[in-house]
Design a protein around this motif. Structure first.
Motif, PDB file in Angstrom:
ATOM      1  N   MET A 228      -5.402   6.463  10.486  1.00  0.00           N
ATOM      2  CA  MET A 228      -4.742   5.175   9.885  1.00  0.00           C
ATOM      3  C   MET A 228      -3.797   5.380   8.845  1.00  0.00           C
ATOM      4  SD  MET A 228      -6.558   1.646   8.303  1.00  0.00           S
ATOM      5  CE  MET A 228      -6.518   0.387   9.405  1.00  0.00           C
ATOM      6  N   LYS A 229      -2.572   4.729   9.171  1.00  0.00           N
ATOM      7  CA  LYS A 229      -1.257   5.173   8.280  1.00  0.00           C
ATOM      8  C   LYS A 229      -0.363   3.819   8.513  1.00  0.00           C
ATOM      9  CE  LYS A 229      -1.238   9.868   8.124  1.00  0.00           C
ATOM     10  NZ  LYS A 229      -0.385  11.337   8.474  1.00  0.00           N
ATOM     11  N   ILE A 230       0.314   3.441   7.331  1.00  0.00           N
ATOM     12  CA  ILE A 230       1.446   2.598   7.505  1.00  0.00           C
ATOM     13  C   ILE A 230       2.536   3.155   6.444  1.00  0.00           C
ATOM     14  CG2 ILE A 230       2.364   0.362   6.857  1.00  0.00           C
ATOM     15  CD1 ILE A 230      -0.345  -0.835   7.198  1.00  0.00           C
ATOM     16  N   ASN A 231       3.811   3.108   7.479  1.00  0.00           N
ATOM     17  CA  ASN A 231       5.074   3.514   6.732  1.00  0.00           C
ATOM     18  C   ASN A 231       5.713   2.703   6.073  1.00  0.00           C
ATOM     19  OD1 ASN A 231       4.708   6.498   7.547  1.00  0.00           O
ATOM     20  ND2 ASN A 231       5.597   5.804   9.875  1.00  0.00           N
ATOM     21  N   LEU A 232       5.956   2.757   4.789  1.00  0.00           N
ATOM     22  CA  LEU A 232       6.722   1.652   4.133  1.00  0.00           C
ATOM     23  C   LEU A 232       7.708   2.151   3.316  1.00  0.00           C
ATOM     24  CD1 LEU A 232       3.389   0.642   2.107  1.00  0.00           C
ATOM     25  CD2 LEU A 232       4.645  -0.642   4.125  1.00  0.00           C
TER      26      LEU A 232
ATOM     27  N   SER B 118      12.904   4.824  -0.992  1.00  0.00           N
ATOM     28  CA  SER B 118      12.029   5.871  -0.695  1.00  0.00           C
ATOM     29  C   SER B 118      10.988   5.455   0.209  1.00  0.00           C
ATOM     30  CB  SER B 118      11.251   6.297  -2.113  1.00  0.00           C
ATOM     31  OG  SER B 118      10.471   5.144  -2.460  1.00  0.00           O
ATOM     32  N   LYS B 119      10.546   6.387   1.067  1.00  0.00           N
ATOM     33  CA  LYS B 119       9.689   6.065   2.291  1.00  0.00           C
ATOM     34  C   LYS B 119       8.289   6.491   1.544  1.00  0.00           C
ATOM     35  CE  LYS B 119      12.935   7.300   5.796  1.00  0.00           C
ATOM     36  NZ  LYS B 119      13.129   5.886   6.366  1.00  0.00           N
ATOM     37  N   VAL B 120       7.258   5.750   1.683  1.00  0.00           N
ATOM     38  CA  VAL B 120       5.836   5.855   1.378  1.00  0.00           C
ATOM     39  C   VAL B 120       5.073   5.618   2.656  1.00  0.00           C
ATOM     40  CG1 VAL B 120       4.321   5.027   0.013  1.00  0.00           C
ATOM     41  CG2 VAL B 120       6.598   5.017  -0.760  1.00  0.00           C
ATOM     42  N   THR B 121       4.088   6.450   2.655  1.00  0.00           N
ATOM     43  CA  THR B 121       2.878   6.328   3.654  1.00  0.00           C
ATOM     44  C   THR B 121       1.645   6.235   3.128  1.00  0.00           C
ATOM     45  OG1 THR B 121       4.005   7.902   5.076  1.00  0.00           O
ATOM     46  CG2 THR B 121       1.710   7.457   5.489  1.00  0.00           C
ATOM     47  N   ALA B 122       1.088   4.973   3.328  1.00  0.00           N
ATOM     48  CA  ALA B 122      -0.244   4.633   2.841  1.00  0.00           C
ATOM     49  C   ALA B 122      -1.134   4.938   3.928  1.00  0.00           C
ATOM     50  CB  ALA B 122      -0.109   2.878   2.871  1.00  0.00           C
ATOM     51  N   GLN B 123      -2.155   5.679   3.417  1.00  0.00           N
ATOM     52  CA  GLN B 123      -3.071   6.370   4.387  1.00  0.00           C
ATOM     53  C   GLN B 123      -4.550   5.858   4.179  1.00  0.00           C
ATOM     54  OE1 GLN B 123      -2.136  10.348   3.411  1.00  0.00           O
ATOM     55  NE2 GLN B 123      -3.736  10.802   1.809  1.00  0.00           N
ATOM     56  N   PHE B 124      -5.424   6.563   4.711  1.00  0.00           N
ATOM     57  CA  PHE B 124      -6.822   6.123   4.631  1.00  0.00           C
ATOM     58  C   PHE B 124      -7.342   5.909   3.195  1.00  0.00           C
ATOM     59  CE2 PHE B 124     -11.496   6.838   4.883  1.00  0.00           C
ATOM     60  CZ  PHE B 124     -11.821   6.052   5.909  1.00  0.00           C
TER      61      PHE B 124
ATOM     62  N   ALA C 280       2.939  -4.315  -1.297  1.00  0.00           N
ATOM     63  CA  ALA C 280       3.258  -3.847  -2.577  1.00  0.00           C
ATOM     64  C   ALA C 280       2.148  -3.022  -3.163  1.00  0.00           C
ATOM     65  CB  ALA C 280       3.716  -4.995  -3.605  1.00  0.00           C
ATOM     66  N   TRP C 281       1.045  -3.345  -3.293  1.00  0.00           N
ATOM     67  CA  TRP C 281      -0.298  -2.758  -3.581  1.00  0.00           C
ATOM     68  C   TRP C 281      -0.180  -1.339  -2.982  1.00  0.00           C
ATOM     69  CZ3 TRP C 281      -4.893  -0.447  -3.184  1.00  0.00           C
ATOM     70  CH2 TRP C 281      -5.627  -0.150  -4.172  1.00  0.00           C
ATOM     71  N   LEU C 282      -0.160  -1.425  -1.401  1.00  0.00           N
ATOM     72  CA  LEU C 282      -0.464  -0.173  -0.995  1.00  0.00           C
ATOM     73  C   LEU C 282       0.715   0.759  -1.192  1.00  0.00           C
ATOM     74  CD1 LEU C 282      -1.345  -1.617   2.619  1.00  0.00           C
ATOM     75  CD2 LEU C 282      -2.693  -0.227   1.128  1.00  0.00           C
ATOM     76  N   ALA C 283       1.887   0.395  -1.283  1.00  0.00           N
ATOM     77  CA  ALA C 283       2.860   1.007  -1.624  1.00  0.00           C
ATOM     78  C   ALA C 283       2.865   1.941  -3.190  1.00  0.00           C
ATOM     79  CB  ALA C 283       4.274   0.402  -1.288  1.00  0.00           C
ATOM     80  N   TRP C 284       2.405   0.981  -4.059  1.00  0.00           N
ATOM     81  CA  TRP C 284       2.180   1.456  -5.360  1.00  0.00           C
ATOM     82  C   TRP C 284       1.087   2.438  -5.416  1.00  0.00           C
ATOM     83  CZ3 TRP C 284      -2.505   0.096  -8.088  1.00  0.00           C
ATOM     84  CH2 TRP C 284      -2.546   0.875  -9.257  1.00  0.00           C
ATOM     85  N   HIS C 285       0.031   1.967  -4.712  1.00  0.00           N
ATOM     86  CA  HIS C 285      -1.194   3.044  -4.866  1.00  0.00           C
ATOM     87  C   HIS C 285      -0.854   4.266  -4.121  1.00  0.00           C
ATOM     88  CE1 HIS C 285      -5.057   4.838  -4.002  1.00  0.00           C
ATOM     89  NE2 HIS C 285      -5.418   3.924  -5.291  1.00  0.00           N
TER      90      HIS C 285
END
Length: 94
Positions: free
Chosen positions: A1-5, A15-21, A48-53
């Motif tokens: 499970m991933k979301i590209n942000l 910047s590209k960020v990948t929120a993962q498991f 925003a929280w997922l990108a920050w984390h």
């Protein structure tokens, strides 16, 4: 499970960020909400929280969430460029 942000800061840096498991697990623990409900109730704060984390996890920010938000212009779901290959050839016309 991933979301590209994509995170764009107020100074124009994208910047590209990948929120993962692990980010999703942390989200559920912090917010007491299931990520399974994202399709029906996804909030801007959630993205925003997922990108920050994710940036915190990868050590690209040391800021607290609220401080980090003060530096951000936008957070968007990233799109990967993909070439769609047709499964069939179109019928000739004429």
């Amino acid at each position: 499970m991933k979301i590209n942000l994509e995170v764009k800061t107020l100074d124009g840096v994208t910047s590209k960020v990948t929120a993962q498991f692990s980010d999703f697990i942390a989200f559920e623990s912090e917010k007491s909400r299931s990520v399974a409900n994202f399709q029906t109730e996804l909030k801007l704060t959630d993205l925003a929280w997922l990108a920050w984390h994710s940036q915190k996890r990868t050590h690209t920010t040391q800021l607290k969430f609220e401080e980090w938000c003060d530096t951000v212009e936008s957070v968007e779901v990233g799109t990967e460029s993909a070439v769609i290959v047709p499964l069939e050839n179109p019928q000739p016309t004429g």
